[in-house]
Design a protein around this motif. Structure first.
Motif, PDB file in Angstrom:
ATOM      1  N   VAL A   7       0.830  -1.199   0.000  1.00 56.84           N
ATOM      2  CA  VAL A   7       0.000   0.000   0.000  1.00 56.84           C
ATOM      3  C   VAL A   7       0.864   1.247   0.000  1.00 56.84           C
ATOM      4  CG1 VAL A   7      -1.740   1.284   1.290  1.00 56.84           C
ATOM      5  CG2 VAL A   7      -1.839  -1.197   1.217  1.00 56.84           C
ATOM      6  N   GLY A   8       0.579   2.154  -0.916  1.00 58.24           N
ATOM      7  CA  GLY A   8       1.295   3.422  -0.968  1.00 58.24           C
ATOM      8  C   GLY A   8       2.459   3.431  -1.925  1.00 58.24           C
ATOM      9  N   LEU A   9       2.700   2.326  -2.658  1.00 59.51           N
ATOM     10  CA  LEU A   9       3.832   2.262  -3.569  1.00 59.51           C
ATOM     11  C   LEU A   9       3.413   1.556  -4.845  1.00 59.51           C
ATOM     12  CD1 LEU A   9       6.890   2.812  -3.893  1.00 59.51           C
ATOM     13  CD2 LEU A   9       7.267   0.503  -3.088  1.00 59.51           C
ATOM     14  N   GLN A  10       3.687   2.179  -5.970  1.00 53.94           N
ATOM     15  CA  GLN A  10       3.417   1.555  -7.263  1.00 53.94           C
ATOM     16  C   GLN A  10       4.447   0.462  -7.497  1.00 53.94           C
ATOM     17  OE1 GLN A  10       0.758   2.407  -9.115  1.00 53.94           O
ATOM     18  NE2 GLN A  10       0.203   3.955  -7.601  1.00 53.94           N
ATOM     19  N   ASP A  11       4.245  -0.325  -8.554  1.00 56.79           N
ATOM     20  CA  ASP A  11       5.186  -1.409  -8.869  1.00 56.79           C
ATOM     21  C   ASP A  11       6.596  -0.857  -9.037  1.00 56.79           C
ATOM     22  OD1 ASP A  11       3.145  -3.218  -8.840  1.00 56.79           O
ATOM     23  OD2 ASP A  11       2.748  -3.048 -10.982  1.00 56.79           O
ATOM     24  N   LEU A  51      14.161  -2.903  -4.895  1.00 57.58           N
ATOM     25  CA  LEU A  51      14.152  -1.460  -4.673  1.00 57.58           C
ATOM     26  C   LEU A  51      13.208  -1.112  -3.527  1.00 57.58           C
ATOM     27  CD1 LEU A  51      15.028   1.347  -5.783  1.00 57.58           C
ATOM     28  CD2 LEU A  51      12.930   1.323  -7.094  1.00 57.58           C
ATOM     29  N   ARG A  52      13.670  -0.251  -2.630  1.00 54.22           N
ATOM     30  CA  ARG A  52      12.823   0.259  -1.557  1.00 54.22           C
ATOM     31  C   ARG A  52      12.743   1.768  -1.692  1.00 54.22           C
ATOM     32  NH1 ARG A  52      14.972  -1.769   4.004  1.00 54.22           N
ATOM     33  NH2 ARG A  52      16.858  -0.824   3.192  1.00 54.22           N
TER      34      ARG A  52
END
Length: 173
Positions: free
Chosen positions: A79-83, A88-89
């Protein structure tokens, strides 16, 4: 007081949006993502489960961040991050999993099936007018064709050639 927009989805995939204001929101304050609550708040029977939400600026609630605060955290996925690329963080701004007054939208999952009420048509007897008949369309008369002499486009002249460059004469000393 707080205003919430509640999006309630049932097991069939239908969703309904309701808006709660002032004292109606008190039972929701302090709930966490994953908690169950009574569905009578939105006029349904049974239970609803909190599945997420967002605040007034669109920052999503994240179930693994405890509390009500907004924080910048490193997110590998979810949640809150696109692919993203594997491994990668990213540091993203998310909100905690507890509902507070800053939350604007809350998503719920309803255990039962919602009944969608179709709007009832009011039966009123108004004098019906006879439908107007359209007059037959007249075909437009064709104007006699006049052939106008075609004008030829003016021919462009070829660009003028430049005079050969003269080399400066060398001075004898």
């Amino acid at each position: 007081m707080a205003n919430f927009k509640l999006t309630v989805s049932d097991i069939k995939g239908k969703s309904v949006t309701k808006e709660l204001k002032d004292n109606d929101v008190n039972p929701l304050l302090g709930l966490q993502i994953g908690n169950d609550t009574d569905a009578s708040i939105v006029g349904l029977e049974g239970k609803m489960k909190v599945t997420g939400g967002s605040d007034k600026s669109g920052i999503p609630m994240r179930p693994d961040l405890h509390g009500m605060a907004r924080k910048h955290i490193l997110i590998p996925k979810g949640v809150g991050l696109q692919d993203t690329v594997k491994g990668l963080r990213k540091r993203k701004l998310v909100r905690g999993n507890t509902i507070s007054e800053e939350i604007y939208q809350i998503n719920f999952r309803y255990d039962g099936e919602m009944k969608v009420e179709s709007p009832k048509e009011e039966v009123t007897e108004a004098p019906k007018e006879a439908p107007k008949k359209e007059a037959p369309k007249k075909e437009p008369k064709e104007a006699p064709k006049k052939e106008a002499p075609k004008k030829e486009a003016p021919k462009k002249e070829a660009p003028k050639k430049e005079a050969p460059k003269k080399e400066p004469k060398e001075k004898k000393a």
